[in-house]
Write a protein that holds these residues in place. Structure first.
Motif, PDB file in Angstrom:
ATOM      1  N   ASN A   1      -1.828  26.629 -23.271  1.00  0.00           N
ATOM      2  CA  ASN A   1      -2.138  27.792 -22.435  1.00  0.00           C
ATOM      3  C   ASN A   1      -2.406  29.022 -23.292  1.00  0.00           C
TER       4      ASN A   1
ATOM      5  N   ASP B   1      -2.202  36.723 -21.372  1.00  0.00           N
ATOM      6  CA  ASP B   1      -3.073  37.700 -20.720  1.00  0.00           C
ATOM      7  C   ASP B   1      -4.198  38.168 -21.642  1.00  0.00           C
TER       8      ASP B   1
ATOM      9  N   SER C   1      -3.870  26.348 -19.130  1.00  0.00           N
ATOM     10  CA  SER C   1      -4.122  27.398 -18.150  1.00  0.00           C
ATOM     11  C   SER C   1      -4.207  28.755 -18.837  1.00  0.00           C
TER      12      SER C   1
ATOM     13  N   ALA D   1      -3.616  33.051 -18.342  1.00  0.00           N
ATOM     14  CA  ALA D   1      -2.875  34.062 -17.577  1.00  0.00           C
ATOM     15  C   ALA D   1      -3.861  35.098 -17.016  1.00  0.00           C
ATOM     16  N   ASP D   2      -3.369  36.291 -16.710  1.00  0.00           N
ATOM     17  CA  ASP D   2      -4.181  37.298 -16.023  1.00  0.00           C
ATOM     18  C   ASP D   2      -5.230  37.918 -16.941  1.00  0.00           C
TER      19      ASP D   2
ATOM     20  N   ASP E   1      -5.580  26.189 -14.559  1.00  0.00           N
ATOM     21  CA  ASP E   1      -5.634  27.320 -13.636  1.00  0.00           C
ATOM     22  C   ASP E   1      -5.858  28.623 -14.388  1.00  0.00           C
TER      23      ASP E   1
ATOM     24  N   GLY F   1      -5.261  33.040 -13.947  1.00  0.00           N
ATOM     25  CA  GLY F   1      -4.463  34.030 -13.233  1.00  0.00           C
ATOM     26  C   GLY F   1      -5.304  35.031 -12.470  1.00  0.00           C
ATOM     27  N   ASP F   2      -4.692  36.163 -12.165  1.00  0.00           N
ATOM     28  CA  ASP F   2      -5.359  37.210 -11.388  1.00  0.00           C
ATOM     29  C   ASP F   2      -6.407  37.943 -12.226  1.00  0.00           C
TER      30      ASP F   2
ATOM     31  N   GLY G   1      -6.542  32.898  -9.467  1.00  0.00           N
ATOM     32  CA  GLY G   1      -5.681  33.862  -8.804  1.00  0.00           C
ATOM     33  C   GLY G   1      -6.441  34.912  -8.012  1.00  0.00           C
TER      34      GLY G   1
ATOM     35  N   CYS H   1     -10.542  37.762  -8.126  1.00  0.00           N
ATOM     36  CA  CYS H   1     -11.509  37.148  -9.051  1.00  0.00           C
ATOM     37  C   CYS H   1     -12.775  38.000  -9.121  1.00  0.00           C
TER      38      CYS H   1
END
Length: 271
Positions: A128, A131, A154, A156-157, A173, A175-176, A194, A197
């Motif tokens: 992963n 941010d 994945s 993060a934001d 995945d 994040g935001d 998240g 997008c």
């Protein structure tokens, strides 16, 4: 050519700055000189040999191998201009930041701001990222500007915040605020995305290969036939495998935006 192997002796008590420890710089030094190279440990400096055991072996090309948990070691591959770096474990913050050429492969996770302001080359993270990956350095206006970032885990934001060029893929995945304030370039995500997008997106493409994200009202369907463009993009992404392997066989819906800032970006939703 030589391969340099840095094996971590013990966990660092403070953050360590590894900028300048790159294959091109090590190629001009003897083993003894490399061991004496100063690195920042907090606000002080230590010789590299106090933190890592250094050895050199014959190899194919200029390669730097970091063995151990380097999660407290920041700026690995900072402004890399060539060669190869292998991190056989976790990497700290700013890995691959500002790199223009070469290759970095991380077998574990990476910290925040991975590939920030990257201009060329390849950064492949098996785990992963934190941010602001593929984003801008604090206070800067431009994020990732070229090259390829692959995140097999994945993100993060704020992945791809202010991204300007290049290709960034997330197998898992995201994040935001994915692709927030994006100016150009391509992002593809294989998993869930998240909130918010493409907030403030000006141009560029985001391929949502997994579940469709929540779409803001400032994005609208276009109804255009983009099948030729989609086949070219999908086949290019398919070479990375994973969730992108079968994209060329799917139909696509194009959502344009963000209309609040010009509306020239696009979300591509495979059907």
């Amino acid at each position: 050519m030589t391969t340099w192997v840095l094996s971590l002796k013990h966990a660092a008590a403070l953050r360590v700055d590894l900028r300048g420890i790159v294959p091109a710089a090590l190629a001009e030094l003897s083993l003894d000189q490399i061991e004496r190279l100063p690195v920042f440990h907090g606000n002080d400096t230590l010789p590299l040999a106090e933190l890592c055991h250094v050895e050199s072996v014959d190899g194919n090309g200029a390669t730097l191998v970091l063995q151990g948990d380097f999660s407290r070691f920041d700026r690995i591959g900072w402004q890399l201009t060539g060669g190869r770096i292998e991190v056989r474990g976790n990497a700290g913050d700013y890995v691959g930041a500002g790199m223009t050429a070469g290759e970095i492969r991380v077998s574990g996770h990476a910290g925040v701001l991975a590939a920030c302001e990257m201009q060329g080359g390849l950064l492949d993270v098996a785990g992963n990222v934190g941010d602001f990956a593929a984003a801008a350095l604090p206070g800067s206006m431009d994020g990732m500007r070229g090259g390829t970032l692959i995140v097999q885990g994945s993100a993060a934001d704020r992945f791809g915040d202010r991204m300007r060029r290049g290709t960034a893929l997330v197998f898992g995945d995201a994040g935001d605020f994915l692709g927030s304030r994006m100016v150009a370039g391509s992002i593809a995500v294989g998993g869930r995305i998240g909130a918010h997008c493409a907030w403030g997106m000006r141009r560029g493409s985001i391929v949502c290969a997994g579940a469709a994200p929540s779409i803001a009202p400032t994005f609208v369907p276009t109804g255009h036939d983009i099948s030729v463009f989609w086949q070219l993009l999908a086949r290019d992404l398919a070479r990375f495998g994973g969730p992108f392997a079968g994209l060329a066989s799917k139909r696509i819906e194009r959502i344009a935006g963000d209309l609040a800032v010009g509306g020239k970006g696009e979300l591509l939703l495979p059907l």
